[in-house]
Scaffold this motif. Sequence first.
Motif, short mmCIF file in Angstrom:
data_model
loop_
_atom_site.label_atom_id
_atom_site.label_comp_id
_atom_site.label_asym_id
_atom_site.label_seq_id
_atom_site.Cartn_x
_atom_site.Cartn_y
_atom_site.Cartn_z
N UNK A 299 0.83 -1.22 0.00
CA UNK A 299 0.00 0.00 0.00
C UNK A 299 0.86 1.26 0.00
N UNK A 300 0.27 2.36 -0.45
CA UNK A 300 0.92 3.66 -0.34
C UNK A 300 0.99 4.07 1.13
N UNK A 301 1.82 5.08 1.40
CA UNK A 301 1.95 5.57 2.78
C UNK A 301 0.62 5.99 3.38
N UNK A 302 -0.29 6.47 2.53
CA UNK A 302 -1.57 6.96 3.04
C UNK A 302 -2.60 5.86 3.21
N UNK A 303 -2.20 4.59 3.00
CA UNK A 303 -3.11 3.47 3.17
C UNK A 303 -3.85 3.09 1.90
N UNK A 304 -3.63 3.80 0.80
CA UNK A 304 -4.31 3.51 -0.47
C UNK A 304 -3.95 2.12 -0.95
N UNK A 305 -4.99 1.34 -1.33
CA UNK A 305 -4.78 -0.03 -1.83
C UNK A 305 -5.57 -0.22 -3.12
N UNK A 306 -4.91 -0.67 -4.16
CA UNK A 306 -5.56 -0.93 -5.44
C UNK A 306 -4.53 -1.53 -6.38
N UNK A 307 -4.99 -2.24 -7.41
CA UNK A 307 -4.11 -2.71 -8.48
C UNK A 307 -4.38 -1.83 -9.70
N UNK A 308 -3.32 -1.30 -10.30
CA UNK A 308 -3.45 -0.47 -11.49
C UNK A 308 -2.80 -1.17 -12.67
N UNK A 309 -3.49 -1.20 -13.79
CA UNK A 309 -2.89 -1.74 -15.01
C UNK A 309 -3.45 -0.99 -16.20
N UNK A 310 -2.75 -1.03 -17.32
CA UNK A 310 -3.22 -0.40 -18.56
C UNK A 310 -3.29 -1.46 -19.64
N UNK A 311 -4.39 -1.45 -20.40
CA UNK A 311 -4.64 -2.46 -21.43
C UNK A 311 -4.70 -1.82 -22.81
N UNK A 312 -4.34 -2.61 -23.81
CA UNK A 312 -4.52 -2.20 -25.19
C UNK A 312 -5.84 -2.78 -25.67
N UNK A 313 -6.87 -1.94 -25.71
CA UNK A 313 -8.20 -2.39 -26.09
C UNK A 313 -8.30 -2.40 -27.62
N UNK A 314 -9.48 -2.70 -28.12
CA UNK A 314 -9.67 -2.77 -29.57
C UNK A 314 -9.29 -1.44 -30.22
N UNK A 315 -8.85 -1.54 -31.49
CA UNK A 315 -8.47 -0.37 -32.27
C UNK A 315 -7.32 0.41 -31.63
#
Length: 696
Positions: A299-315
Amino acid sequence: MLRQYELVERVKAYDPDADEAVLNRAYVYTVQKHGEQKRASGDPYFSHPIEVAGLMTDLQLDVATIITALLHDTVEDTLVTIEDIEHNFGNEVARLVDGVTKLSKIEAMPENERAAENLRKFLLAMSEDIRVLLVKLADRLHNMRTLHFIKKPEKRQRIARETMDIYAPLAERVGMYEYMREMQALAFKELEPEAYATITRRLEQLRSQDGGQVDAIALKIKQALAEAGLQVEVTGREKHPYSIWKKMAERHVSFEQVTDIMAFRVLTEDVGDCYRALGVLHTTWQFLPGRFKDYVSTPKNNGYRSIHTSLMYENSMRVEVQIRTREMHARNEIGLAAHWAYKQSDKADGQVGWLRDLIEIVDASHDAEELLEHTRMAIYQDRIFAFTPKGALHQLPKGSTAVDFAFAVHTDLGLSTVGAKINGRHMPLRTQLQNGDVVEIIKGGDAEPQMSWLGFVVTGKARAAIRRAVRLKEREEVADIGAKLFDEIATRVPARIGKKAVREAVRRLGMDEPEDLMFAIGSAKLSDREVMEALVPGCTAEFEEDEEWSRRERSISIRGLTPGVAFELATCCHPVPGDRIVGLRRRNETVLVHAIDCEELASGIDSDWLDLDWGRRSHGAVGRLTVTLYDRPGTLAEMAGIFAQNKINVTSLVQTQLDHPFTTYAIDAEVQDLAHLTRILSALRASDAVAQADRT
């Protein structure tokens, strides 16, 4: 504006045991005290604290915080005092209100000093109770919502800039992303109105042209996850105008070249589903390398929790996807405030360790500009993760070095750093750390921070601590010079000087310690006569006509000038009796006397040149020296001894360069004439402590 019963009902909805009577009393108190005061919008002033209290109920904060929100402007804007608050609402509320309130004396300070003093008081109060920050952020958010009512553009700009530089980053650092995004959007609209309007217009055009593309992509993501047996909630949105503008600025691209304008959020039931959803998305669509971040496991220092990813969608469309549980999402949006809402304030302590760093910065900063610079560095940078050899994790800004890491572990470790191993290899201290590096700091018993470190450290904590240590070292060295000069001064008073006399002199001069006296002498803040009078009052009277004393006083006359014409010795070349001199005279200006080889004479082409000479009895002038010492113990003291032996009065000593193993000083010294100045240069050049000595 919330009515009285509505505010009470909001609090009772999440805290049935809340003291209804004290809430009612605080509501009536703020209405009465603000009375007929108006806001720029024309609304009653008390509408503002009531709305801030409403924002606090949205975060489900405790009764003391709600009352603080209601009263937070009474001390600043009415006749109410902190003592009145304490008498009517207790010590806890009084302490919180005092933390949020601005000092009235701040209003008389210059702009940067006022901002720094306000920030200093605010940081100290918030370190004792984070609720001060929560109220302040809500206060600033509501003020930003009504910013457009302020008529003066410069005032709107100042408030917006302060919000962007200080309060939005603070909201981010405590995980209050909802507040952060709205503050940034409102400040961006004020600071960059054309950019805001352009990006908003382009987003509206995209929205009208995409035919519901955001909803369609969200549905596709949900279907792919449902086929894998995952029950999730998927939402999509366009990124905010400020976020897009920031990407355009960072990447130096146009609006059309920003490819990841759309972002999607996947909410799952548990942590396991987060990683299963990630696997499905990465096998269904191509993911973009280097754009994946796992804030669930780290987690970030501020307690933030999440998974981030970037995808190549259609087109070839890039989309950003955030994956988190519903519980993570609820807490991510309000960050630290969630620990009060969920009655887990004990867990908040570990997530605001960076506050302790801010307080160290407050203590170490020398002036207003340093405080603002160091604080902004501490709260407004992207992070990396590095480990100690024992596995302790430390988050640092991108670009941090081994020295930044040492100060992040502990200030004392940073102050004693002499080397570092990164991933088991000896590396230069200026080496920038990468995510996952293991850093071992090597300590030295006699180590001292180097001025050169300021050229590569990036954390506010490291920069503040280094500057403070260097200042203390310089003070000690100047005090050593003062002690040498003091010994010479003490030989001229008609009494034997012991510790008692020194203590009395310190008292007479309004100082605290003998070291303060030595520093004042070494930095030329006291004249010899002032020191002698402090040691033995009345002792300098007998020197008034004494030839030795008179010899030390300046007596300058210039031949070649019309009697009565004013002149000054030029500070660019510092001529002394014995130099060949020339005068430059411009209409209605004092004649400037230069040494014949002064480079500034080239600028006097529009002046009258006067052939001048020194008067017969001229003696006593300030010469400037540039002296480079070897950077080792005792060299400053040896130089001070040379000055004392040659009866030189140092009027200014400034360190101009620290380039290990040398330290260079610019020194202004009172000399009798050119011969006297030449003797002191010869003595300096003969010393083993001096690498180089020249007349400037």
